[in-house]
Design an enzyme around this catalytic site. Structure first.
Site, mmCIF file in Angstrom:
data_model
loop_
_atom_site.group_PDB
_atom_site.id
_atom_site.type_symbol
_atom_site.label_atom_id
_atom_site.label_comp_id
_atom_site.label_asym_id
_atom_site.label_seq_id
_atom_site.Cartn_x
_atom_site.Cartn_y
_atom_site.Cartn_z
ATOM 1 N N HIS A 1 -2.059 0.916 6.811
ATOM 2 C CA HIS A 1 -2.815 1.261 5.683
ATOM 3 C C HIS A 1 -3.304 2.452 5.053
ATOM 4 C CE1 HIS A 1 -4.098 -0.988 1.559
ATOM 5 N NE2 HIS A 1 -5.468 0.265 1.870
ATOM 6 N N HIS B 1 -5.399 2.528 -3.891
ATOM 7 C CA HIS B 1 -5.035 2.148 -3.411
ATOM 8 C C HIS B 1 -4.714 0.344 -3.511
ATOM 9 C CE1 HIS B 1 -8.420 -1.368 -0.486
ATOM 10 N NE2 HIS B 1 -8.496 0.123 -1.925
ATOM 11 N N CYS C 1 0.938 -1.308 -0.056
ATOM 12 C CA CYS C 1 0.005 -0.028 0.050
ATOM 13 C C CYS C 1 0.582 1.540 0.234
ATOM 14 C CB CYS C 1 -0.879 -0.227 1.509
ATOM 15 S SG CYS C 1 -0.238 0.322 3.180
#
Length: 410
Positions: free
Chosen positions: A340, A352, A280
């Protein structure tokens, strides 16, 4: 009575011996007065082991202590010695300061020489991948173990790269390499060739962000040179002279989104920061790099850059290109965990890397509403065009080139 004696006498002796043993152990385990100062210095200079090394311990020898271990933080070592001297604690300094120039034969710098170099947490191929560095990326080199080198990336990340991924250089060699003209590869993925012909033998693969030395242009091809010295040809349609690219770079919100969408479908890879696979934070790092900004490696580091714009899911306050962070909020007994990150693209959506690079929706009425990430949302930060010590703007840095003032001196 004899039976009672036989039973109780060993029991009493056992208790006495046990007490004596505990007493002796207490005496032997004398507190090491250097420990608190070592811990204090580590908290101050190397709180994040991902970007700073301060692995120091001490052992008592006679009436003094021997400081052992290694560090790449000279100021931290000096601070520790000053603290011990101020407390009149006798010590011998045996800390190994990095880089170890003698071991490295003065080649304390390096440049990535393949399209993507894998950097791991231990000097072995089975170790965890912690990050990657693309072709042409300068690295600091601190030490070696076998065919592996302990390096640091421009954003400060530490790890091990094997000899096949790095061209080791002395400081002067790096300066000479920086002085040459450069080319940046802009296509997500492609190849270089032995001849100015895409049907000729391939020399290597390339990914967006790769930097090569530019020799000259030949028709529809650029002749380039790798840090290792080998030559190749790259199609002009997929690359651009680095300074020309940099000069025309504007890095708008739409540019960030376009770069992100170019990476759609790229598989998730823990530790990946390239089109070959990315986690990520590797995704957001790649997007910003291709727009002229080097941001920190991990989500838990990226969250400390830029300007905070939201913590309450007021997504109407967000702008395209803002970074959204997710994880577990702090409690009375636990610290916040940032695990994240994604990038806002407008219309209640963000892009993402999770499984693959894709777009998620925060519209609660939509069929594709991302409830999982909605529930673990922490806050949003605005990084684009913000001044921050954690950000490196390529237009303001000499990452791949020498400053004009230094070129004049040479």
């Amino acid at each position: 009575m004899k039976l009672l004696r036989k039973f109780y006498l060993p029991l009493v002796l056992g208790i006495v011996l046990s007490a004596t043993s505990c007493e002796d152990k207490t005496v032997k385990e004398e507190k090491n007065p250097t420990d608190e100062y070592i811990a204090e210095v580590k908290r101050e200079y190397a709180p994040d082991g991902r970007v700073a090394l301060f692995d120091v311990k001490s052992e008592k020898q006679g009436d003094s202590y021997v400081l052992k271990g290694e560090s790449n933080e000279t100021e931290a070592v000096e601070s520790l010695k000053q603290k011990l001297e101020a407390e009149n604690i006798k010590f011998k300094d045996s800390i190994r300061l990095l880089p170890d120039a003698e071991e490295l034969e003065n080649k304390t710098r390096g440049v990535v020489k393949i399209s993507v170099a894998n950097i791991r947490d231990e000097p072995k191929h089975s170790a965890q991948l912690v990050t990657q560095a693309t072709l042409g990326m300068p690295l600091k080199v601190f030490k070696k173990k076998g065919g592996w080198y302990y390096v640091q990336t421009p954003e400060g990340y530490l790890g091990w790269v094997d000899y096949g991924g790095i061209q080791n250089m002395e400081e002067e060699e790096l300066r000479s390499w920086k002085k040459t003209d450069k080319l940046i590869y802009l296509e997500t993925a492609g190849f270089s060739y032995e001849e100015p012909d895409s049907d000729s033998q391939r020399v290597s693969d390339l990914v967006s962000g790769d930097i090569l030395e530019l020799v000259e242009r030949q028709g529809k091809f650029y002749e380039v040179r790798y840090p290792s010295g080998k030559k190749a040809f790259v199609e002009t349609a997929y690359a651009q002279p680095y300074l020309e690219w940099l000069e025309n770079l504007e890095a708008t919100e739409e540019d960030l989104i376009a770069t992100g969408k170019d990476l759609m479908g790229t598989p998730y890879l823990w530790g990946g920061t390239s089109p070959k696979g990315m986690d990520c934070s590797g995704f957001t790092k790649t997007v910003f790099f291709m727009n002229g900004v080097v941001i920190p490696r991990d989500a838990s580091q990226q969250i400390h850059t830029g300007e905070e714009v939201d913590t309450e899911r007021n997504f109407e306050n967000l702008e395209k290109g803002d970074l959204l962070f997710f994880g577990k909020p702090a409690t009375d007994s636990t610290a916040e965990r940032v695990i994240h990150v994604g990038m806002w693209i407008g219309d209640n959506k963000f892009i993402h890397s999770m499984g693959e690079v894709h777009i998620s929706n925060f519209d609660q009425d939509a069929d594709d509403f991302d409830e999982y990430n909605y529930n673990r949302y922490l806050r949003t930060k605005r990084v684009l065009n913000k001044e921050d010590e954690g950000l490196i703007y390529l237009k303001q840095s000499d990452l791949f080139t020498l400053p004009e003032a230094e070129e004049v001196k040479m």
